[in-house]
Design a protein around this motif. Structure first.
Motif, PDB file in Angstrom:
ATOM      1  N   GLN A 471       0.832  -1.205   0.000  1.00  0.00           N
ATOM      2  CA  GLN A 471       0.000   0.000   0.000  1.00  0.00           C
ATOM      3  C   GLN A 471       0.867   1.256   0.000  1.00  0.00           C
ATOM      4  OE1 GLN A 471      -2.159  -0.820   3.590  1.00  0.00           O
ATOM      5  NE2 GLN A 471      -3.856  -1.803   2.530  1.00  0.00           N
ATOM      6  N   ALA A 472       1.862   1.271   0.889  1.00  0.00           N
ATOM      7  CA  ALA A 472       2.700   2.464   1.009  1.00  0.00           C
ATOM      8  C   ALA A 472       3.461   2.732  -0.290  1.00  0.00           C
ATOM      9  CB  ALA A 472       3.666   2.308   2.175  1.00  0.00           C
ATOM     10  N   CYS A 473       4.020   1.692  -0.889  1.00  0.00           N
ATOM     11  CA  CYS A 473       4.772   1.878  -2.137  1.00  0.00           C
ATOM     12  C   CYS A 473       3.845   2.329  -3.266  1.00  0.00           C
ATOM     13  CB  CYS A 473       5.499   0.588  -2.513  1.00  0.00           C
ATOM     14  SG  CYS A 473       6.863   0.173  -1.387  1.00  0.00           S
ATOM     15  N   ALA A 474       2.613   1.816  -3.287  1.00  0.00           N
ATOM     16  CA  ALA A 474       1.657   2.279  -4.295  1.00  0.00           C
ATOM     17  C   ALA A 474       1.370   3.761  -4.105  1.00  0.00           C
ATOM     18  CB  ALA A 474       0.371   1.469  -4.206  1.00  0.00           C
ATOM     19  N   GLY A 475       1.191   4.177  -2.843  1.00  0.00           N
ATOM     20  CA  GLY A 475       0.948   5.588  -2.572  1.00  0.00           C
ATOM     21  C   GLY A 475       2.109   6.471  -2.980  1.00  0.00           C
ATOM     22  N   LEU A 476       3.323   5.944  -2.840  1.00  0.00           N
ATOM     23  CA  LEU A 476       4.525   6.715  -3.184  1.00  0.00           C
ATOM     24  C   LEU A 476       4.887   6.620  -4.661  1.00  0.00           C
ATOM     25  CD1 LEU A 476       6.632   5.698  -0.066  1.00  0.00           C
ATOM     26  CD2 LEU A 476       5.714   7.982  -0.537  1.00  0.00           C
ATOM     27  N   ALA A 481       8.232  -1.910  -6.558  1.00  0.00           N
ATOM     28  CA  ALA A 481       8.308  -2.476  -5.208  1.00  0.00           C
ATOM     29  C   ALA A 481       6.964  -3.032  -4.778  1.00  0.00           C
ATOM     30  CB  ALA A 481       8.784  -1.411  -4.224  1.00  0.00           C
ATOM     31  N   ALA A 482       5.884  -2.332  -5.130  1.00  0.00           N
ATOM     32  CA  ALA A 482       4.555  -2.823  -4.779  1.00  0.00           C
ATOM     33  C   ALA A 482       4.256  -4.138  -5.496  1.00  0.00           C
ATOM     34  CB  ALA A 482       3.501  -1.770  -5.117  1.00  0.00           C
ATOM     35  N   ASP A 483       4.672  -4.249  -6.771  1.00  0.00           N
ATOM     36  CA  ASP A 483       4.474  -5.497  -7.521  1.00  0.00           C
ATOM     37  C   ASP A 483       5.173  -6.662  -6.826  1.00  0.00           C
ATOM     38  OD1 ASP A 483       3.055  -4.167  -9.443  1.00  0.00           O
ATOM     39  OD2 ASP A 483       4.691  -4.061 -10.889  1.00  0.00           O
ATOM     40  N   LEU A 605      -6.691   4.957   5.471  1.00  0.00           N
ATOM     41  CA  LEU A 605      -6.010   4.809   4.192  1.00  0.00           C
ATOM     42  C   LEU A 605      -6.597   5.669   3.075  1.00  0.00           C
ATOM     43  CD1 LEU A 605      -5.518   0.959   4.392  1.00  0.00           C
ATOM     44  CD2 LEU A 605      -3.659   2.594   4.021  1.00  0.00           C
ATOM     45  N   LEU A 606      -7.819   6.158   3.247  1.00  0.00           N
ATOM     46  CA  LEU A 606      -8.461   6.931   2.192  1.00  0.00           C
ATOM     47  C   LEU A 606      -8.605   8.405   2.535  1.00  0.00           C
ATOM     48  CD1 LEU A 606     -11.172   4.353   1.080  1.00  0.00           C
ATOM     49  CD2 LEU A 606      -9.186   5.098  -0.227  1.00  0.00           C
ATOM     50  N   GLN A 607      -7.907   8.866   3.591  1.00  0.00           N
ATOM     51  CA  GLN A 607      -8.132  10.253   3.980  1.00  0.00           C
ATOM     52  C   GLN A 607      -7.709  11.244   2.895  1.00  0.00           C
ATOM     53  OE1 GLN A 607      -5.948  11.796   7.344  1.00  0.00           O
ATOM     54  NE2 GLN A 607      -4.292  10.326   7.110  1.00  0.00           N
ATOM     55  N   GLU A 608      -6.598  11.010   2.217  1.00  0.00           N
ATOM     56  CA  GLU A 608      -6.195  11.918   1.149  1.00  0.00           C
ATOM     57  C   GLU A 608      -7.237  11.941   0.031  1.00  0.00           C
ATOM     58  OE1 GLU A 608      -2.345  10.522   3.092  1.00  0.00           O
ATOM     59  OE2 GLU A 608      -4.122   9.531   2.288  1.00  0.00           O
ATOM     60  N   ALA A 609      -7.748  10.769  -0.347  1.00  0.00           N
ATOM     61  CA  ALA A 609      -8.746  10.707  -1.414  1.00  0.00           C
ATOM     62  C   ALA A 609     -10.002  11.480  -1.032  1.00  0.00           C
ATOM     63  CB  ALA A 609      -9.089   9.247  -1.712  1.00  0.00           C
ATOM     64  N   LEU A 610     -10.459  11.353   0.209  1.00  0.00           N
ATOM     65  CA  LEU A 610     -11.687  12.033   0.622  1.00  0.00           C
ATOM     66  C   LEU A 610     -11.485  13.535   0.773  1.00  0.00           C
ATOM     67  CD1 LEU A 610     -13.110   9.384   3.108  1.00  0.00           C
ATOM     68  CD2 LEU A 610     -13.749   9.797   0.729  1.00  0.00           C
ATOM     69  N   TRP A 611     -10.281  13.959   1.192  1.00  0.00           N
ATOM     70  CA  TRP A 611     -10.015  15.398   1.206  1.00  0.00           C
ATOM     71  C   TRP A 611     -10.033  15.948  -0.222  1.00  0.00           C
ATOM     72  CZ3 TRP A 611     -10.772  18.597   4.880  1.00  0.00           C
ATOM     73  CH2 TRP A 611     -10.481  18.296   6.218  1.00  0.00           C
ATOM     74  N   CYS A 612      -9.551  15.185  -1.190  1.00  0.00           N
ATOM     75  CA  CYS A 612      -9.598  15.618  -2.584  1.00  0.00           C
ATOM     76  C   CYS A 612     -11.038  15.768  -3.059  1.00  0.00           C
ATOM     77  CB  CYS A 612      -8.854  14.631  -3.484  1.00  0.00           C
ATOM     78  SG  CYS A 612      -7.058  14.651  -3.283  1.00  0.00           S
ATOM     79  N   VAL A 613     -11.909  14.841  -2.652  1.00  0.00           N
ATOM     80  CA  VAL A 613     -13.325  14.932  -3.023  1.00  0.00           C
ATOM     81  C   VAL A 613     -13.949  16.191  -2.428  1.00  0.00           C
ATOM     82  CG1 VAL A 613     -15.582  13.832  -2.760  1.00  0.00           C
ATOM     83  CG2 VAL A 613     -13.580  12.443  -3.315  1.00  0.00           C
ATOM     84  N   ALA A 642      -3.320  10.234  -4.623  1.00  0.00           N
ATOM     85  CA  ALA A 642      -4.486  10.313  -3.746  1.00  0.00           C
ATOM     86  C   ALA A 642      -5.252   8.995  -3.716  1.00  0.00           C
ATOM     87  CB  ALA A 642      -5.411  11.440  -4.200  1.00  0.00           C
ATOM     88  N   GLY A 643      -5.277   8.345  -2.559  1.00  0.00           N
ATOM     89  CA  GLY A 643      -6.005   7.095  -2.390  1.00  0.00           C
ATOM     90  C   GLY A 643      -5.195   5.857  -2.681  1.00  0.00           C
ATOM     91  N   ALA A 644      -4.104   5.982  -3.465  1.00  0.00           N
ATOM     92  CA  ALA A 644      -3.336   4.791  -3.853  1.00  0.00           C
ATOM     93  C   ALA A 644      -2.691   4.122  -2.654  1.00  0.00           C
ATOM     94  CB  ALA A 644      -2.267   5.159  -4.880  1.00  0.00           C
ATOM     95  N   GLY A 645      -2.452   4.888  -1.580  1.00  0.00           N
ATOM     96  CA  GLY A 645      -1.864   4.302  -0.378  1.00  0.00           C
ATOM     97  C   GLY A 645      -2.756   3.272   0.274  1.00  0.00           C
ATOM     98  N   GLY A 646      -4.023   3.199  -0.133  1.00  0.00           N
ATOM     99  CA  GLY A 646      -4.914   2.148   0.353  1.00  0.00           C
ATOM    100  C   GLY A 646      -4.927   0.928  -0.546  1.00  0.00           C
ATOM    101  N   GLY A 647      -4.283   1.028  -1.713  1.00  0.00           N
ATOM    102  CA  GLY A 647      -4.248  -0.106  -2.629  1.00  0.00           C
ATOM    103  C   GLY A 647      -5.588  -0.407  -3.264  1.00  0.00           C
TER     104      GLY A 647
END
Length: 668
Positions: A471-476, A481-483, A605-613, A642-647
């Motif tokens: 999750q963290a690598c996807a967010g970054l 690394a996530a794969d 894990l979705l706080q960034e995505a929801l702030w964007c909304v 945004a949101g990718a850190g939740g995978g």
């Protein structure tokens, strides 16, 4: 340990350990497994209730001699790094690879998860560590009895599991000779008889197989307790008589037979109202939770009842142990049952308060870890959530959960308990969302948890650590690394029968497709996932997922959603999606009212995505307080997606949303 007590140097040359008392001290320190043994305990174990005068001095002499023998190249007056004085006693700080019993256990653990052909080689390697009975030169020592029994039981199990693996590879004839010797030496082992009969039958020796079953019945009837054979023996006989003979996938029904006999013995032996049943139920629910969607649902349903039953006993420590025993790895930060999670968090906090700071530190760490894990998101909130339009303010329930996580990790590190530390790190992960932009911190935490789990054979927490890193690598944006983590999680999930782990890797691969190939390529993957989401057993993950997925192309662009999104169930995300939907419908005033009432997004894990909304809605209707707050919160995450850190979903670079908010506020 697996034979007479002995030691060798790295070249394999035997080390002179001295007289029997020297070897006995070494054996006693070995079974302590890197824990301190007080001098008084050593004296009592070596001489019993009436030690001779000077016994303490003798122990010190033995230890000095052992130090010279075990570290012959150590310079004079340099402290020993192997046999160490620690407080009131001594500890042997040996690595797992240096002790035959520990190597045996580690290799056996690998064999248990390997394919049949690989498993046979690993079981052979594990059993080759044995040179005779455990601590063979101290067969009657009281201090050695429990460890001798435990390791011998593991050896017998290894013999049978090796034979099971041989049968699975089709090498039935190779298994027969060893199994004959095994049941001859241990006639009370029903699994051994089941395997022998199966091996004989598959070798074309049906008559001998049936004769072995006759002898098995006689041996089991004459054994301790005289309970006779269990259902496993009857099943294999029925298969032999019917001509089906079993299969490689189920060689003799060994696992089923063990379960049946153990369950029957439990019912016979443990009183119905025994507290032992509470402990056993706790362990069963913990294991049930990782078996799949149905098991997770059942475990969640019954766990609160179990905690209530434990609290009803009035025994504070018993209740604390039951509450703290549920260390099931948790990776999704929205609770499946927020009300239930809040209840469990409060129960753990009550138990910790009753034990007080002077209670057992390991138990306190477990309870605090429960508080941290179950307080995920806003499950432990005891007051209305602050509004997104307001300035940030301290939230008491969040501070309590964060302090619980920090203290649990400190206690676990001090106690040097790997399993406890893994549980505490799970709590630290759940409380690592105090601000946006914490993916880098979570990547470090996931890496530590993975190393810990790999080094100490904690497969469930290894999966958790790798999912956190995924999750963290996807967010970054580090998809390579996530794969790698996704591939390893899938391998572990297959090996260790953890089907729920595959839910997260499947969602990640849809997200990855969107990031690399675009929404059109990702949409079929998302459609397939949404079709099965309700069956995942994780409503905290699946409820509202369809609405989040439908938002992906909207949020990766610059516009507002179409009318179709309003028809989807937004589930727990409704408070943050409603303002955007109202703005899209043309109801600007309704959108502004919804923005004024909207709570701040949960710390998950979705706080960034929801702030964007919220930022998109606020920009559309000119709600400056929410827009400014969203921009400020997201500023810490400009290097993330945004949101990718939740995978789960990605709304594109946070930096783009921050720039859009800045422009809406009158900036460049």
């Amino acid at each position: 340990m697996l034979g007479p007590v002995a030691a060798w140097d790295p070249d394999g040359t035997p080390l002179p350990l001295g007289a029997p008392r020297h070897r006995e001290v070494l054996g006693r320190l070995l079974i302590a497994r890197n824990r301190v043994v007080p001098v008084g305990r050593l004296v009592a174990d070596l001489w019993g209730d009436e030690p001779p005068a000077g016994a303490v001095g003798a122990v010190r002499t033995f230890v000095s001699a052992l130090r010279r023998a075990l570290e012959p190249g150590r310079p004079p007056r340099q402290p020993s790094r192997l046999l160490v004085t620690d407080g009131p006693g001594y500890v042997l700080r040996a690595g797992r690879e240096a002790v035959d019993a520990w190597r045996f256990e580690d290799i056996a653990a690998r064999a248990a998860g390997a394919s049949p052909h690989a498993a046979v080689a690993l079981w052979d390697e594990a059993l080759a560590r044995w040179r005779g009975p455990v601590l063979a030169d101290f067969p009657t020592a009281a201090w050695a009895g429990a460890e001798q029994a435990r390791l011998e039981a593991l050896r017998l199990d290894a013999v049978e599991r090796r034979a099971d693996s041989l049968l699975a590879t089709g090498a039935s004839r190779d298994a027969v000779a060893d199994l004959r010797a095994h049941v001859s030496a241990h006639p009370g082992r029903e699994d051994g008889w089941v395997l022998l009969a199966t091996a004989l039958d598959r070798s074309g020796r049906r008559g001998e197989a049936l004769e072995s079953l006759r002898r098995a019945r006689a041996a089991l009837a004459e054994g301790p307790g005289g309970h006779g054979p269990g259902p496993a023996l009857a099943r294999v006989e029925a298969r032999i008589l019917s001509g089906t003979g079993g299969s490689a996938a189920e060689p003799g029904g060994m696992a089923g037979g063990v379960w049946d006999r153990a369950a029957a013995a439990w019912e016979r032996s443990v009183p119905a109202r025994s507290r032992a049943r509470l402990h056993a139920t706790a362990g069963l629910l913990r294991d049930l939770a990782v078996t799949g969607a149905e098991g997770l649902g059942e475990a969640r349903e019954h766990r609160r009842d179990l905690v209530a039953a434990a609290e009803a006993t009035g025994d504070t420590e018993l209740a604390a142990r039951i509450i703290g025993s549920y260390d099931v790895p948790a990776v999704w930060t929205r609770a499946d049952d927020p009300a239930g999670a809040g209840e469990l968090s409060r129960a753990a906090a009550r138990a910790a308060a009753r034990l007080g700071p002077g209670g057992p530190p390991a138990l306190r760490a477990r309870l605090l870890s429960v508080v941290a894990v179950e307080s995920r998101g806003d499950a432990a909130a005891d007051a209305p959530l602050p509004r997104a339009a307001d300035s940030p303010a301290a939230e008491p329930w969040r501070l309590r959960a964060e302090r619980a996580a920090d203290e649990a990790v400190r206690l676990a590190r001090r106690l040097a308990d790997p399993a406890l530390l893994a549980f505490a790190l799970n709590g630290a992960f759940m409380q690592s969302f105090a601000t946006c932009g914490s993916a880098a911190r979570r990547e470090v935490l996931g890496a530590e948890l993975t190393r810990l789990a790999v080094g100490h054979q904690l497969p469930g927490h290894e999966v958790l650590g790798r999912l956190i890193r995924l999750q963290a690598c996807a967010g970054l944006g580090d998809l390579a690394a996530a794969d790698a983590e996704a591939e390893e999680v899938d391998r572990l999930a297959t090996r260790d029968e953890r089907p729920l782990a595959g839910v997260f890797t499947s969602w990640y691969r849809a997200l990855r497709t969107c990031e690399t190939d675009g929404w059109a390529a990702a949409r079929p993957r998302y459609d397939a996932l949404l079709a099965t989401a309700a069956g995942s057993g994780m409503p905290g993950l699946s409820r509202g997922a369809a609405a989040l997925v439908a938002l992906v192309p909207v949020m990766r662009g610059d516009g507002l959603p179409g009318p179709g999104l309003a028809r989807l169930d937004a589930g727990p995300y409704r408070p943050w999606l409603d303002p955007l939907l109202l703005a899209a419908s043309g109801d600007a005033e309704g959108a502004r009212q919804a923005l004024a009432a909207a709570p701040r997004p949960p710390h998950d894990l979705l706080q960034e995505a929801l702030w964007c909304v919220l930022a998109r809605a606020a920009a559309a209707v000119g709600h400056e307080p929410v827009l400014r707050r969203a921009r400020d919160e997201l500023a810490a995450a400009v290097g993330e997606s945004a949101g990718a850190g939740g995978g789960l979903v990605s709304f594109g670079p946070v930096a783009r949303h921050v720039r859009a908010a800045g422009r809406a506020l009158g900036g460049p």
